[in-house]
Design an enzyme around this catalytic site. Structure first.
Site, PDB file in Angstrom:
ATOM      1  N   LEU A  55      -1.054   0.929 -13.149  1.00  0.00           N
ATOM      2  CA  LEU A  55      -2.150   1.282 -12.262  1.00  0.00           C
ATOM      3  C   LEU A  55      -3.245   2.010 -13.027  1.00  0.00           C
ATOM      4  CD1 LEU A  55      -3.333   1.507  -9.392  1.00  0.00           C
ATOM      5  CD2 LEU A  55      -1.977   3.584  -9.080  1.00  0.00           C
ATOM      6  N   HIS A  73      -0.769  -5.815 -12.554  1.00  0.00           N
ATOM      7  CA  HIS A  73      -0.282  -4.440 -12.614  1.00  0.00           C
ATOM      8  C   HIS A  73       0.422  -4.055 -11.319  1.00  0.00           C
ATOM      9  CE1 HIS A  73      -2.760  -2.013  -9.793  1.00  0.00           C
ATOM     10  NE2 HIS A  73      -3.593  -3.045  -9.901  1.00  0.00           N
ATOM     11  N   CYS A  74       1.279  -3.054 -11.419  1.00  0.00           N
ATOM     12  CA  CYS A  74       1.827  -2.367 -10.253  1.00  0.00           C
ATOM     13  C   CYS A  74       1.611  -0.882 -10.523  1.00  0.00           C
ATOM     14  CB  CYS A  74       3.274  -2.751 -10.001  1.00  0.00           C
ATOM     15  SG  CYS A  74       4.369  -2.652 -11.446  1.00  0.00           S
ATOM     16  N   MET A  75       2.627  -0.031 -10.355  1.00  0.00           N
ATOM     17  CA  MET A  75       2.435   1.376 -10.673  1.00  0.00           C
ATOM     18  C   MET A  75       2.572   1.639 -12.167  1.00  0.00           C
ATOM     19  SD  MET A  75       1.786   4.495  -9.927  1.00  0.00           S
ATOM     20  CE  MET A  75       1.843   4.667  -8.154  1.00  0.00           C
ATOM     21  N   SER A  95       4.971  -6.119 -11.223  1.00  0.00           N
ATOM     22  CA  SER A  95       4.014  -6.905 -12.013  1.00  0.00           C
ATOM     23  C   SER A  95       4.716  -7.684 -13.120  1.00  0.00           C
ATOM     24  CB  SER A  95       2.941  -6.000 -12.607  1.00  0.00           C
ATOM     25  OG  SER A  95       3.513  -4.931 -13.335  1.00  0.00           O
TER      26      SER A  95
END
Length: 793
Positions: free
Chosen positions: A588, A713-715, A721
């Site tokens: 992120l 992306h994720c976190m 992701s």
């Protein structure tokens, strides 16, 4: 989770921690005295003999069996087995090897596809903690066994040092597991309640890949034990004992289950049954000193069921193989395999060297990978070697080597000075190897004038070798980036006279060199760049034997705050990971750094379950569209990036509580980016990605067709992701999940990807939905992931 890697030595391909190449002649039979039972027959009605024809039918049924739907196996797959019964009705066949091959054969050859070892799914027995007789007495209360069966069971437990319990048995774990009370030999009475399957939501349970082999045993309709040594399974092998052990373990956890335990009673093995054929110890030998891979190495590579650690090291050596970072000064960066291969091949005769030139790799290639290799044949060993390894062939022969390792201290300044004088007076250098500390080990607190002089003059020495001699230099470490990145970046700042951030972008985009800097490296280099640039050969034309540092400048450098225009100090790596030429995987924080993405030419983002704060503002100002409503063929005019926020301003917006949209996924155009925003996906073991995976892949495919780059992306960039990136690699590289997982894992550099069990299972189902044949079973995929991660957790 950060990771480091061992070097892959060309003569050490068999250096797996489990000694995968060990000969049975070196270890004896590895078994206790066999128990002989009278009558020349199997002693238990619970065990049957399996003929060649029956085995063929079982394996055919197994291969045709589709994976159950997620609802049928989750959350049962997540936890220990206790109150809830396993899913029923699947015609799976578990294949279990009872013992290695006979004398003179390689222990880890003669493996059937998807074959298991009992230690992978049965609980270990420590005779110092638990009385086996007491445990067996408890077992006999719930599982009816004859005296001969009890005798066979006890002998099996002692031979294998295993309990007759699956590692997924919640009750047995409560009594005898690592978390249970330390019962002494005199007692087996539990003092704590077992961890029932209802506790799967506990932290980490939805990543228990290590339990999945045992879960597969629970689901299997038939378990077949084999050894390939004997066909008389009541006289001289351990198949009968292991079969009884498996029967009791399965019965304890699944007393009502309808399952069968058999012993393979034939030496006739169809070619398509083999994972690794039986091989004699001679298969470990190499005909020439320059040969890199033995016949057994090739056979091991071809069997993707096992030893993914071996293929991971091969993939790392390919991905980070030597590349030129400064053609002007003949400076290269690579890994330990490059060093060993170059040392080995430099001894070749002129004739052999000329032959090898047809298979030379001169630098980085975008798809430099073993993942796409078909099964290798040993008929042409030279071809095999060049497929598995890159052969560096620099334009100027390497003579100066800097080996960056964890155990190294800074070299002595007197040694560096002596080498500088020799290079400057003789315009040559002998074969020289010096050691240098690894990245992340040098902090501002332990830097003084002398240590900075050493760093500076090491960079100067590398420059002088390339500038004044007819030879080149290689900076290298075990994996090609972890330990060497600090020195590589320091040297690049010195010779290019560029600021830290521009050096990172140039290394990434122009040299295409993988690197990984720790936060402390960025901190040190941020200040050190002042000295490195001040004394750069781009500014000063000097041949002094040793560069001196102005004391005033040394003092000032620690008080000058360097500009961090891209928020690099807050990022892990600090760049997102380049997986494919068009595909990046990151966090992120990467997505929240528009200037950084713009510098990397990334104009598209897939946000999986997370929302950038600047995107929330953009969404509130404009209508969002479903992914299916977007006309990809239209050209989008992108405005200049205008939003920058530091990581301290990043606030996580939970997808399930967000009122941004009601679609689950939408496409938004803002601040120069096209963003596919996927909501309602958390990394909690429950949420699923399969329903939105095709949308994500369609979005990525359009980016690919427009020759644009996309960040997923994720976190953190390790689970949600990473799952999307694995699917993209499965499609783009036309490979199965295990190969794509390995490909992405290696290119995430020092960040361990960790898709949860649900996501990995969904990838297997997605592969199935594409009409792709299952080449590796689900439980084998899980076993491989567990083995790879064991050394880091």
């Amino acid at each position: 989770m950060q990771r480091t890697f061992l070097p892959l030595e060309p003569h050490g391909l068999d250096c797996h921690p489990k000694k995968r190449h060990k000969s049975t002649s070196d270890q004896g039979s590895g078994s206790t005295t066999n128990t002989t039972f009278p009558g020349g027959k199997l002693i238990s009605d619970h065990i049957s003999l399996v003929s060649h024809h029956q085995m063929a039918v079982l394996l055919e049924e197994h291969d045709k069996q589709p994976l159950p739907h997620c609802d049928e196996v989750f959350p049962w797959l997540h936890g220990y087995s206790g109150s809830k019964e396993p899913p029923r009705g699947y015609r799976w066949t578990a294949v279990i090897r009872s013992q290695p091959l006979s004398h003179g054969m390689i222990e880890n050859s003669g493996l059937l596809k998807s074959s298991l070892d009992p230690h992978e799914f049965l609980m270990a027995w420590d005779h110092r903690k638990h009385s086996l007789e007491s445990v067996i007495q408890d077992v006999a209360k719930s599982v009816t066994l004859s005296d001969d069966e009890l005798k066979l069971l006890i002998h099996a437990c002692k031979k294998y040092k295993l309990f007759p319990f699956l590692v997924t048995d919640a009750d047995a774990q409560g009594k005898y597991g690592a978390g249970a009370a330390k019962n002494r030999v005199c007692s087996s009475t539990p003092t704590s309640q077992p961890n029932q399957s209802s506790g799967w939501k506990q932290p980490g349970m939805f990543r228990r890949f290590d339990l999945q082999v045992a879960k597969f045993i629970e689901m299997s309709h038939t378990c077949v034990v084999y050894c390939l040594n004997e066909t008389q399974h009541w006289t001289s092998c351990h198949c009968q004992e292991l079969a009884m052990l498996v029967y009791v373990a399965r019965k304890c956890v699944d007393p009502l289950g309808d399952f069968k335990i058999g012993i393979l009673n034939t030496k006739k093995i169809d070619p398509n049954w083999w994972g690794t054929r039986p091989m004699k110890v001679e298969a470990l030998q190499k005909e020439k000193v320059t040969q890199l891979a033995s016949d057994f190495d090739v056979a091991s590579f071809n069997n993707w069921d096992r030893d993914l650690f071996y293929r991971e090291r091969l993939e790392i050596s390919k991905m980070s193989s030597a590349s030129c970072v400064s053609s002007e000064y003949s400076t290269w960066c690579g890994n330990s395999t490059d060093f060993e291969i170059f040392r080995l091949t430099s001894r070749l005769s002129a004739h052999d060297s000329a032959q090898n030139n047809g298979h030379i790799v001169t630098g980085h290639q975008n798809l430099n990978t073993v993942v796409r290799l078909p099964n290798l044949a040993t008929s042409n060993q030279r071809t095999v070697d060049t497929q598995l390894f890159n052969f560096p062939h620099p334009s100027k022969e390497w003579k100066f080597f800097v080996h960056c390792t964890e155990s190294s201290a800074l070299p002595e300044l007197s040694k560096i000075s002596k080498l500088l004088k020799h290079v400057q007076s003789e315009f040559s250098i002998d074969h020289t190897v010096i050691s240098f500390p690894n990245s992340g080990s040098l902090g501002l607190g332990n830097l003084n004038l002398d240590s900075i002089k050493v760093i500076l003059n090491t960079c100067y020495l590398i420059y002088c070798v390339g500038k004044l001699t007819s030879f080149g230099s290689l900076i290298y470490c075990s994996d090609g980036y972890t330990e060497a990145s600090f020195l590589l970046v320091a040297y690049s700042i010195f010779v290019w006279d560029l600021p830290l951030d521009q050096v990172l972008f140039k290394l990434h985009k122009d040299a295409q060199r993988p690197f990984f800097l720790f936060p402390v490296d960025l901190q040190v280099l941020g200040h050190l760049q002042i000295l490195l640039r001040e004394l750069s050969p781009k500014r000063i034309n000097t041949t002094t034997s040793c560069l001196e540092i102005d004391p005033d400048l040394f003092s000032k450098m620690f008080f000058i705050k360097y500009q961090d225009n891209y928020n690099l100090a807050q990022l892990k790596g600090p760049l997102p990971s380049k997986v494919l030429p068009h595909l990046y995987l990151g966090s992120l924080e990467h997505a929240q750094s528009p200037n950084l993405l713009q510098e990397l030419d990334i104009t598209n983002i897939v946000s999986v379950g997370e929302t950038m704060p600047w995107l929330s503002t953009a969404i509130s100002r404009q209508k969002t569209l479903k992914a299916s409503q977007i006309n990809y063929s239209q050209t989008v005019q992108r405005s200049n990036v205008s939003v920058t926020m530091s990581s301290s301003e990043i606030t996580r917006i939970e997808a399930k509580s967000s009122k941004i949209d009601n679609y689950g996924s939408s496409i938004v155009e803002a601040n120069g980016f096209r963003v596919l925003h996927i909501t309602d996906v958390d990394d909690n073991g429950e949420d699923r990605l399969l329903a939105q995976l095709d949308e994500a892949l369609s979005f990525i495919d359009e980016c690919y067709k427009r020759d644009e780059k996309v960040l997923v992306h994720c976190m953190v960039g390790v689970s949600r992701s990473a799952t999307v990136c694995i699917a993209e690699c499965m499609r783009r590289l036309d490979c199965d999940i295990l190969r794509a997982y390995l490909y992405v894992r290696v290119r995430r550099l020092n960040i361990i990807i960790q898709p949860n069990l649900m996501f990995v299972y969904e990838l297997c189902k997605w592969q199935e939905a594409q009409g792709k044949r299952r080449t590796v079973d689900w439980h084998i995929v899980c076993r491989a992931i567990s083995e790879l991660n064991r050394m880091y957790f």
